[in-house]
Design an enzyme around this catalytic site. Structure first.
Site, mmCIF file in Angstrom:
data_model
loop_
_atom_site.group_PDB
_atom_site.id
_atom_site.type_symbol
_atom_site.label_atom_id
_atom_site.label_comp_id
_atom_site.label_asym_id
_atom_site.label_seq_id
_atom_site.Cartn_x
_atom_site.Cartn_y
_atom_site.Cartn_z
ATOM 1 N N HIS A 1 60.237 22.257 36.276
ATOM 2 C CA HIS A 1 61.342 22.756 37.190
ATOM 3 C C HIS A 1 62.844 22.546 36.637
ATOM 4 C CE1 HIS A 1 57.751 23.129 39.064
ATOM 5 N NE2 HIS A 1 59.284 23.814 40.443
ATOM 6 N N ALA B 1 52.648 28.240 37.274
ATOM 7 C CA ALA B 1 52.072 29.104 38.409
ATOM 8 C C ALA B 1 53.536 29.604 39.465
ATOM 9 C CB ALA B 1 51.074 28.834 39.780
ATOM 10 N N HIS C 1 49.510 29.061 47.900
ATOM 11 C CA HIS C 1 51.076 28.829 47.911
ATOM 12 C C HIS C 1 50.930 29.822 46.650
ATOM 13 C CE1 HIS C 1 54.233 26.449 46.674
ATOM 14 N NE2 HIS C 1 54.379 27.004 45.900
#
Ligand code: X8Z
Ligand code: ZN
Length: 586
Positions: free
Chosen positions: A485, A328, A357
């Site tokens: 990440h 996302a 979020h």
């Protein structure tokens, strides 16, 4: 080389960057929603141009280092130097190589699948549909819902086959990025990454550790209880009663949020007040309806409704015909109103929270869009991550009743169940949020050599999270690369910060709303005073050092973990009681 010159330089630098940034955004959107060689090629070209320009401008900015300047101009020049996440040295070849590596790794992660069939001869899992390949979204769902330890282990190992090919790329990327950071005057990328928080790099690292020290007792108490419950459920063979928890049993591919094992962790008499996934499914909401619900919360606080283009251009569901990066994210493509989210929404409570979020990012981006280019950022990156989460803390039973998803507000006897559910996501996350960048800092500053990448990763996972790999790992594995990440090059300390900040924000907003009850029962839905306070802070963007923004909202100039500790106080008391005859720790 005077103050006037600096101002003129900043003006033109921002104009040039803004233009190329827009090109990068569009190319990256394509590369993330249509993964193929062509979109990757196009994205890499745009990133190469942007990086080249940003490095050139950063080096020019450094020429003003010894000039007397007003604080505002100085701040902008500093931000210009710190703008890139991965700077290249001033060398066109290396700039191009760095951009290509970035696009390639991102594509490898996004297109990554696990095909159990291809691992013939290995310990095969039960109940898998052979011949099928699983996407990460599918595996995430299975990790969340399955209680079959063999299947869980197989998926855990299977997904991690995506990352070994990334390792040489990652190594090379670090090499080039470090050279780039050096040219900008930083010892290495580690120092550069830690220099973005209005304080010296080492102070920032120390403050992270300091905050961790304050929440660690909560984490240890939760860990102790969860370990005992997993042991009751699975038995000694699968889930030992002491030591570290096997990483595949916590309902999440990375064991970073544990909310999905609530059913195992709760006591028999501890009914949760509701099951958010069930409420979402039973309501018959579509994915778009879920996003609409999120938007309604923000507009109830006085934010402008999302523009029509948001609904036309966002990606809500996973396309069937191509590979996309499902992780996302929220985007602003033109620095103005072209905001979008990109998700592969599942109809779950977890994704309803993630929608809030992501929308937090979008509403932040939109409300600061009148700021100069360099200030179109969060007060720091933790603020950006905290906005939507802060709103999601107001998804309380009271709020769910207000929007018609729940018939009755449950009594206080259900509060511990509610807090347990929250803690399994928020408290469990803290050590993970801390360690991802601890690993990268060590890699960047050379403390950890490529030959020890995986070992160093597991050392941190074991030490901070008290979890362990379910099977033997070695340097043939590159487990950090199996977390978005790392190949995506998104700094991670921001999430740790956000998990502390969001409770500070929530406490301040509830106070502004005049709520006097316990923090976990407070919802700021439809509250004007809270909305105004939040909007004012967000509109500052990065125009002031983050303590100013923090003060505008909370009256405090520091990070303060006492808010999260207060919020979970009733649960802490419960956990201490549960753990009193247990040997905790690992
Ligand atoms: O990456 C995210 C967001 C996008 S900024 C979905 N998060 C971290 C993660 O998934 O690892 C949110 C919580 C932590
Ligand atoms: Zn985010």
């Amino acid at each position: 080389m005077d103050a006037e010159g600096a101002k003129a330089f900043l003006q033109s630098a921002q104009d040039r960057l803004e233009k190329v940034a827009e090109e990068v955004s569009h190319a990256s959107w394509l590369a993330s929603t249509y993964i193929n060689v062509d979109s990757q090629f196009t994205e890499a070209l745009a990133v190469e141009r942007y990086t080249g320009l940003a490095v050139e401008l950063a080096q020019e900015a450094a020429k003003f280092d010894d000039v007397q300047l007003d604080p505002e101009t100085r701040r902008m020049l500093t931000m210009l130097k710190q703008g890139l996440v991965f700077p290249a040295p001033n060398d066109p070849k290396l700039t191009a190589e760095l951009a290509q590596i970035g696009s390639k790794m991102q594509g490898m992660y996004g297109a990554g699948k696990y095909c159990p069939d291809e691992s013939a001869g290995e310990d095969s899992a039960t109940g898998e549909d052979k011949g099928k390949c699983y996407t990460l979204t599918e595996m995430g769902q299975m990790m969340a819902n399955s209680r079959d330890p063999e299947l869980l282990k197989d998926l855990w190992v299977g997904w991690r086959k995506v990352s070994p090919p990334m390792k040489p790329l990652y190594e090379r990327q670090v090499e080039i990025g470090n050279a780039g950071a050096k040219e900008l005057g930083y010892d290495n990328l580690s120092v550069m990454w830690r220099s973005k928080y209005d304080m010296p790099a080492d102070e920032f690292a120390a403050d992270m550790d300091n905050q961790w020290g304050k929440v660690k007792p909560l984490y240890e108490a939760l860990h102790c209880h969860v370990r005992a419950k997993l042991n009751e459920h699975y038995g000694d063979e699968v889930a030992p009663a002491s030591g570290k928890i096997p990483a595949h049993l916590l309902g999440n591919m990375w064991a970073q949020q544990w909310g999905n094992v609530y059913e195992i962790v709760k006591d028999d008499d501890m009914e949760a007040p509701y099951d958010l996934t069930k409420l979402v499914v039973d309501s018959g909401m579509s994915e778009k309806d879920m996003v609409k619900a999120g938007e309604t919360f923000f507009t109830s606080l006085g934010f402008k409704p999302l523009p029509e283009t948001f609904w036309e251009r966002s990606q809500f569901v996973q396309p069937r015909d191509r590979d996309v990066v499902c992780h996302a994210s929220a985007w602003n493509l033109d620095g103005q109103d072209d905001i979008r989210i990109k998700m592969c929404i599942n109809k779950t409570g977890e994704d309803l929270v993630t929608i809030h979020h992501e929308l937090g990012h979008n509403f932040y981006q939109r409300i600061y869009n009148q700021q100069p280019f360099l200030y179109k950022e969060g007060a720091n990156d933790g603020f950006h991550e905290a906005v939507g989460d802060t709103i999601a803390l107001s998804i309380t039973p009271k709020y769910l009743k207000q929007i018609g998803l729940l018939d009755e507000i449950p009594g206080e006897e259900k509060d511990i169940g509610y807090l347990m559910q929250q803690a399994l996501d928020k408290i469990a996350f803290l050590p993970f949020g801390l360690l991802v960048d601890k690993w990268r800092w060590q890699v960047f500053n050379g403390e950890v050599a490529p030959g020890d990448y995986n070992k160093a990763w597991w050392k941190l996972r074991e030490e901070y999270q008290g979890i362990e790999a379910p099977v033997q790992r070695s340097e043939a594995n590159f487990d950090p690369g199996a977390k978005y990440h790392i190949p995506g090059n998104t700094p991670y300390s921001r999430y740790f910060l956000a998990h502390i900040q969001q409770y500070q924000f929530h406490r301040a907003l509830c106070e502004a709303a005049g709520e006097t009850g316990p923090l976990h029962r407070c919802s700021i839905f439809k509250n004007d005073a809270a909305g105004k306070k939040l909007r004012n802070m967000l509109a500052m963007g990065a125009s002031k050092p983050w303590p100013d923004a923090m003060e505008a909202l909370t009256g405090q100039r520091e990070l303060d973990a006492s808010a999260i500790v207060d919020y979970f106080q009733p649960l802490m008391a419960y956990l201490q009681e549960q753990n009193k005859d247990r040997q905790c720790g690992w």
